[in-house]
Design an enzyme around this catalytic site. Structure first.
Site, PDB file in Angstrom:
ATOM      1  N   GLU A  93      40.123  37.975  34.660  1.00 35.73           N
ATOM      2  CA  GLU A  93      39.109  38.307  35.668  1.00 35.73           C
ATOM      3  C   GLU A  93      38.436  39.629  35.322  1.00 35.73           C
ATOM      4  OE1 GLU A  93      39.864  38.562  40.318  1.00 35.73           O
ATOM      5  OE2 GLU A  93      40.675  40.307  39.249  1.00 35.73           O
ATOM      6  N   ASP A 293      39.857  36.625  47.249  1.00 39.50           N
ATOM      7  CA  ASP A 293      39.034  35.795  46.375  1.00 39.50           C
ATOM      8  C   ASP A 293      37.722  35.419  47.064  1.00 39.50           C
ATOM      9  OD1 ASP A 293      40.955  35.823  44.403  1.00 39.50           O
ATOM     10  OD2 ASP A 293      41.141  33.644  44.248  1.00 39.50           O
TER      11      ASP A 293
END
Length: 410
Positions: A93, A293
């Site tokens: 990420e 998220d």
């Protein structure tokens, strides 16, 4: 800025002359080359002030104090990694976000350093995981988990395509377009699905035409709404050397999925969802709620609309979301909620402030100006939680300022 003004004037001239059909014209930055700078348009700031803000943010996150500011750390002569300070690990990420930030700001050295570290330590070179990436590693490069988190690969691919377009392709691992295609090929050429935990599966379900949460047998039958990046898939449908129709269908499916995944009144999305959009909490932890998220869904909807303007639902959704957070108090709204709007965590987090400001790109509400101002006045995160909050803040600054752009593959 001069190029943007000339492009806009050209489009307006063609409209006025009737050369472009007003009803059928293609809009979105992909077609026009025009990107909104909401700091200038809504707050009246100068281009110079905006550039300074972005430069300072980049310099702090990449070259600030080792212990309290930076998340980017060089390793040797030609590699670097980005650390999740809170968890003391390196994640796909963060590495892929770092590469995207670097290519958007024309920072080739930083891009190449990050890419070489990811390629050397994170990408599997053989076996069933070949060309996938281990989603997190220790800072010495040791893999902590061999499994992948699908969003990392998605952002790697897009950053590599943009690097190819912006800088041209080099040799070996710096043939950016070839490396992007290699990852795309891996995404669609594992086992289609499985119920066996150790079986490596496709990163995109060919049946559902959606990204999966994790491409292995016990986590490939649901998805993460924040992993849905229709604007990326739209570009892959044009630039990939195969499966172009599939990527176009995935883009359309993702846009339809997001409509089902968000709450009809609050606009909040869950962290995890079934392919039909219904929330799911597979292993506990409240991931059927709006959690960390899900902050990013606002960004994905708004940037997709800015780039391609495919569906005006993005305006409705961005308005819905901003109205909800405005009702919670723009200076102090919480960070975690049930989908129907019950606050679960009162912390006012920089990353969420940044993502909500990005939603202003697709909103037509007067209050969008206040969300943009909140991002402008935000201090770049420092301390223990600067990794996620800091990177989302950096992405938000680029996107809201019109500096998150498509670099076209010729």
């Amino acid at each position: 800025m001069k190029r943007q003004i000339l492009t806009l004037l050209a489009v307006l001239l063609l409209l006025g002359c009737g050369i472009i059909d007003k009803k059928n014209q293609q809009t979105g930055s992909f077609h026009t080359g025009v990107y909104q700078n909401l700091f200038v348009e809504l707050l009246g700031l100068s281009d110079e002030e905006v550039k300074l803000k972005i430069d300072n943010a980049f310099n702090q996150l990449f070259y600030g104090d080792d212990k309290t500011e930076r998340v980017y750390y060089p390793m040797g002569d030609d590699m670097a990694y980005i650390v999740d300070i809170n968890n003391n690990d390196v994640r796909t990420e963060g590495m892929s976000y770092g590469m995207m930030i670097a290519v958007q700001l024309n920072k080739k050295e930083e891009f190449d350093r990050l890419w070489k570290w990811a390629k050397t330590y994170m990408q599997h070179q053989s076996g069933p995981h070949k060309d996938y990436f281990a989603w997190h590693c220790k800072t010495d490069g040791t893999k902590i988990s061999i499994n992948s988190a699908s969003d990392g690969e998605e952002w790697f691919v897009m950053a590599l395509f943009f690097a190819s377009a912006r800088w041209g392709d080099g040799e070996g691992i710096y043939n950016y377009k070839k490396e992007a295609q290699k990852i795309l090929d891996a995404m669609l050429n594992k086992s289609e699905n499985s119920d066996e935990r150790d079986v490596v599966t496709n990163m995109f379900s060919k049946k559902h035409k959606q990204v999966v949460f994790v491409p292995n047998g016990d986590a490939d039958d649901f998805t993460d709404p924040s992993y849905h990046l229709p604007h990326f898939y739209e570009l892959w449908s044009l630039w990939a050397d195969k499966e172009n129709n599939f990527w176009r269908e995935v883009a359309d499916t993702s846009r339809s999925f997001l409509k089902r995944a968000v709450h009809a009144l609050t606009g909040l999305a869950p962290d995890y969802a079934n392919f039909d959009g219904s929330p799911i909490d597979r292993w506990g932890g409240g991931h059927n709620n709006f959690q960390y998220d899900a902050w990013r869904v606002a960004m994905n909807v708004a940037v997709d609309y800015q780039w391609f303007a495919k569906d005006k639902w993005a305006i409705e959704q961005s308005n819905r979301l901003l109205n909800f957070f405005y009702s919670q108090g723009i200076k102090n709204y919480g960070s975690l909620f049930t989908l129907d709007g019950k606050m679960l965590m009162p912390d006012h987090s920089e990353g969420l402030v940044a993502m909500n400001a990005v939603a202003a790109l697709a909103s037509d509400l007067e209050i969008r100006k206040e969300f943009v101002r909140e991002l402008w006045e935000l201090k770049i995160p420092t301390g223990h939680y600067r990794y996620y909050n800091g990177l989302l803040t950096m992405l938000g600054l680029l996107q809201v300022s019109g500096n998150f752009r498509i670099y076209h593959i010729k």
